[in-house]
Design an enzyme around this catalytic site. Structure first.
Site, PDB file in Angstrom:
ATOM      1  N   GLU A  68       0.844  -1.217   0.000  1.00 17.53           N
ATOM      2  CA  GLU A  68       0.000   0.000   0.000  1.00 17.53           C
ATOM      3  C   GLU A  68       0.872   1.257   0.000  1.00 17.53           C
ATOM      4  O   GLU A  68       0.593   2.230   0.698  1.00 17.53           O
ATOM      5  CB  GLU A  68      -0.938   0.005   1.225  1.00 17.53           C
ATOM      6  CG  GLU A  68      -1.843  -1.201   1.315  1.00 17.53           C
ATOM      7  CD  GLU A  68      -3.025  -1.175   0.339  1.00 17.53           C
ATOM      8  OE1 GLU A  68      -3.138  -0.216  -0.462  1.00 17.53           O
ATOM      9  OE2 GLU A  68      -3.816  -2.134   0.375  1.00 17.53           O
ATOM     10  N   ALA A  69       1.912   1.241  -0.806  1.00 23.43           N
ATOM     11  CA  ALA A  69       2.894   2.329  -0.802  1.00 23.43           C
ATOM     12  C   ALA A  69       2.286   3.671  -1.183  1.00 23.43           C
ATOM     13  O   ALA A  69       2.809   4.724  -0.807  1.00 23.43           O
ATOM     14  CB  ALA A  69       4.043   1.987  -1.751  1.00 23.43           C
TER      15      ALA A  69
END
Ligand code: ZN
Length: 194
Positions: free
Chosen positions: A93-94
């Site tokens: 979930e960068a």
């Protein structure tokens, strides 16, 4: 399919990015690479932004419920405190991380760490998402994974939001989004098709 350039004897680390829309299998691909690294006896640490509280506080969870233990952190700088001896850092979930993440990944790679980053490349408006565009520019290896369009069955690249909520950071629940190809995404935005 992505094959690791090597597991050992590298002069430096590198950055890999796995990107795509929702339901494209980014997290599954991250988990696959992490598992393979562990088989090669690599020390692995996995992080995600603290904002992602969908299912579990300490797990990287894909939509099909594969999971690995991860550390939720409030800021990307905390990744620089990674334990001595870690060879591989995974980041899920960068897109929800701050803009310092690309610089942090670069520092980790310079220390000899293989950095694997997974995240949404575009938000629901079709715009580059958070630190992802910079990471894509700086990475040695990029894998763009595709979902299947819910409407026509072609390859999907866009995350279409089914609700009218305009807030960008809205955590992904299956019923609030669907993957769409460019055409069905565009048609939906014009007509608000559901
Ligand atoms: Zn379509």
């Amino acid at each position: 399919m992505f094959l690791e350039p090597s597991f050992r004897n590298q002069r430096s680390g590198w950055i890999e990015v796995i990107c795509g829309s929702m339901f494209s299998g980014k997290t599954e691909e991250l988990i696959r690479r992490i598992r393979r690294a562990r088989i090669a006896n690599q020390q692995v640490a996995i992080y995600k932004p603290q904002i992602d509280i969908r299912y579990s506080d300490h797990e990287v969870v894909s939509h099909d419920a594969n999971s690995l233990t991860s550390h939720p952190v409030p800021h990307s700088r905390e990744l620089l405190n990674v334990d001595e001896g870690v060879n591989v850092v995974g980041i899920d979930e960068a897109q929800f991380f701050d803009q310092e993440l690309p610089g942090v990944c670069e520092q980790l790679a310079m220390k000899g760490i293989r950095v694997i980053v997974a995240g949404l490349d575009m938000d629901f408006r079709g715009r580059p998402f958070g630190p992802m565009p910079d990471l894509l520019a700086m990475a040695e290896y990029i894998t763009k994974v595709h979902a299947i369009c819910h409407h026509c069955g072609n390859l999907a690249t866009h995350s279409y939001r089914l609700t009218q909520d305009e807030q960008t950071v809205m955590l992904g629940e299956k019923h609030e989004y669907e993957a769409r190809c460019r055409v069905c995404y565009g048609m939906g935005n014009i007509l608000r098709l559901k």
